[in-house]
Design an enzyme around this catalytic site. Structure first.
Site, PDB file in Angstrom:
ATOM      1  N   SER A 189      -7.138 -94.029 -12.245  1.00 38.29           N
ATOM      2  CA  SER A 189      -6.036 -94.612 -12.995  1.00 38.29           C
ATOM      3  C   SER A 189      -6.292 -94.562 -14.505  1.00 38.29           C
ATOM      4  CB  SER A 189      -5.803 -96.031 -12.491  1.00 38.29           C
ATOM      5  OG  SER A 189      -4.498 -96.392 -12.746  1.00 38.29           O
ATOM      6  N   HIS A 314      -1.651 -96.204  -4.745  1.00 41.30           N
ATOM      7  CA  HIS A 314      -2.488 -96.029  -5.933  1.00 41.30           C
ATOM      8  C   HIS A 314      -3.847 -96.691  -5.685  1.00 41.30           C
ATOM      9  CE1 HIS A 314      -3.005 -95.563 -10.253  1.00 41.30           C
ATOM     10  NE2 HIS A 314      -3.374 -96.832 -10.348  1.00 41.30           N
TER      11      HIS A 314
HETATM   12  C1  GCU Z   1      -0.715 -99.325 -15.272  1.00 42.49           C
HETATM   13  C2  GCU Z   1      -0.437 -98.221 -16.266  1.00 42.49           C
HETATM   14  C3  GCU Z   1      -0.971 -96.866 -15.773  1.00 42.49           C
HETATM   15  C4  GCU Z   1      -2.410 -96.992 -15.360  1.00 42.49           C
HETATM   16  C5  GCU Z   1      -2.563 -98.112 -14.368  1.00 42.49           C
HETATM   17  C6  GCU Z   1      -3.997 -98.446 -13.960  1.00 42.49           C
HETATM   18  O1  GCU Z   1       0.062 -99.164 -14.146  1.00 42.49           O
HETATM   19  O2  GCU Z   1       0.944 -98.192 -16.487  1.00 42.49           O
HETATM   20  O3  GCU Z   1      -0.855 -95.891 -16.793  1.00 42.49           O
HETATM   21  O4  GCU Z   1      -2.879 -95.770 -14.842  1.00 42.49           O
HETATM   22  O5  GCU Z   1      -2.067 -99.321 -14.929  1.00 42.49           O
HETATM   23  O6  GCU Z   1      -4.917 -98.184 -14.714  1.00 42.49           O
HETATM   24  O7  GCU Z   1      -4.158 -99.032 -12.888  1.00 42.49           O
END
Ligand code: GCU
Length: 337
Positions: A189, A314
């Protein structure tokens, strides 16, 4: 890869392609690409000198892992000045020098058991693993840099975390249990964005893993179907980037003079793995897949760039880790099975 998932992603890409322009041509000059992204997206990493130091502060045997654990105190630089952080290192018993998987973690460095960091599986391959907590380097808060004056190209948190990952490599180059020619950087992420930026900049990372990295990670802005936009990310997370990122590109996702495949290509010819999750709409898996597709021509040897998509949300799961470890194995990283 599951055929149904693959077809769904292809269809989504094809649909998307009808909507938006072809991404800008792959720019082959690595130095130009890196200075472009430093100036206009993540911010320039410092050239300022500081005390480069890594001290092993604890060494102990960990019988349940048949490994040696070392805690190393490492000094780095951040936009807020010098900062020391702990890296936790596991070296498997019975090996002389091992490949190392550096995992940038969301969790405190005092915590070891963690589903996103499968220490036992990594050690079982005959590899070592090191982790540090990103917030030990710089807090992940939107206003963390408000107390300093920032130029338009000043470095943000992603650059600071990536810079710290390179300081871990400085230490590993001095560690006799580590094979410094096989160091992987793994992030999920926002830390997948960080791993990509670290891996593109520092050639000592022989493998870069961007897991579910999404916007400003290994995902094309120009193939973003329904996920996070530049406007959203730079408004919510201004501290991650140079001020330029929002000022120059907000609202221009589909008409940029660059795209993220340039940055992925800057990793070539070293190993690169991009991982998506099918239900991770915010990161936009078809856009991640397209990023792989558009950057792949930079590699002469296509077996050195890997893409996978798994079912589910995710996350960084054991399925993802297996994919990354198998990818390393195919590239002859391990002597053990
Ligand atoms: C949020 C953000 C993302 C990121 C994510 C994370 O959702 O908008 O860009 O990748 O956090 O790091 O879990």
């Amino acid at each position: 890869m599951n055929l149904r998932i693959f077809l769904a992603a292809i269809l989504a890409c094809a649909f998307c392609r009808a909507e938006v322009k072809t991404p800008p041509q792959l720019n082959k000059n690595r130095a130009e690409v890196l200075s472009f992204f430093a100036k206009n997206v993540y911010g320039k990493m410092p050239e300022a000198s500081f005390v480069r130091e890594a001290k092993v502060i604890k060494t102990e045997k960990v019988p349940e892992f048949s490994a040696t654990r070392k805690i190393v105190r490492i000094n780095t630089l951040t936009p807020l000045g010098e900062k020391a952080f702990n890296a936790v290192c596991y070296f498997p018993d019975g090996f002389e020098k091992t490949p190392v998987f550096i995992y940038i973690s969301f969790r405190p460095s005092t915590e070891t058991a963690n589903s996103r960091w499968p220490i036992a599986e990594i050690l079982a391959r005959g590899a070592s693993t090191v982790s540090f907590c990103y917030e030990d380097v710089l807090k992940d808060k939107a206003d963390v840099l408000s107390c300093i004056e920032r130029k338009d190209d000043s470095w943000g948190a992603i650059s600071a975390w990536a810079f710290a990952a390179s300081r871990v490599v400085d230490y590993l180059e001095t560690e006799s249990l580590a094979d410094a020619s096989k160091i992987a950087i793994v992030g999920h992420s926002r830390l997948g964005k960080t791993a990509l930026w670290a891996g593109a900049n520092d050639k000592r990372f022989a493998m870069t893993v961007a897991n579910n990295s999404g916007c400003f990670g290994a995902r094309l802005h120009s193939r973003n179907l329904y996920g996070e936009s530049i406007e959203r990310i730079t408004n919510f997370f201004p501290h991650w980037f140079a001020p330029n990122a929002g000022k120059l590109w907000s609202g221009k996702d589909y008409s940029l003079p660059f795209d993220q495949h340039w940055l992925v290509a800057a990793v070539s010819p070293r190993l690169m793995a991009i991982g998506s999750a099918l239900d991770d709409w915010w990161a936009c898996p078809p856009g991640e897949m397209a990023c792989w597709e558009y950057s792949a021509p930079a590699w002469k040897d296509r077996s050195c760039i890997n893409y996978h998509v798994r079912p589910g949300e995710h996350e960084l799961t054991s399925v993802d880790w297996k994919e990354y470890l198998d990818f390393a194995a195919r590239n002859k990283w391990f002597s053990a099975k």
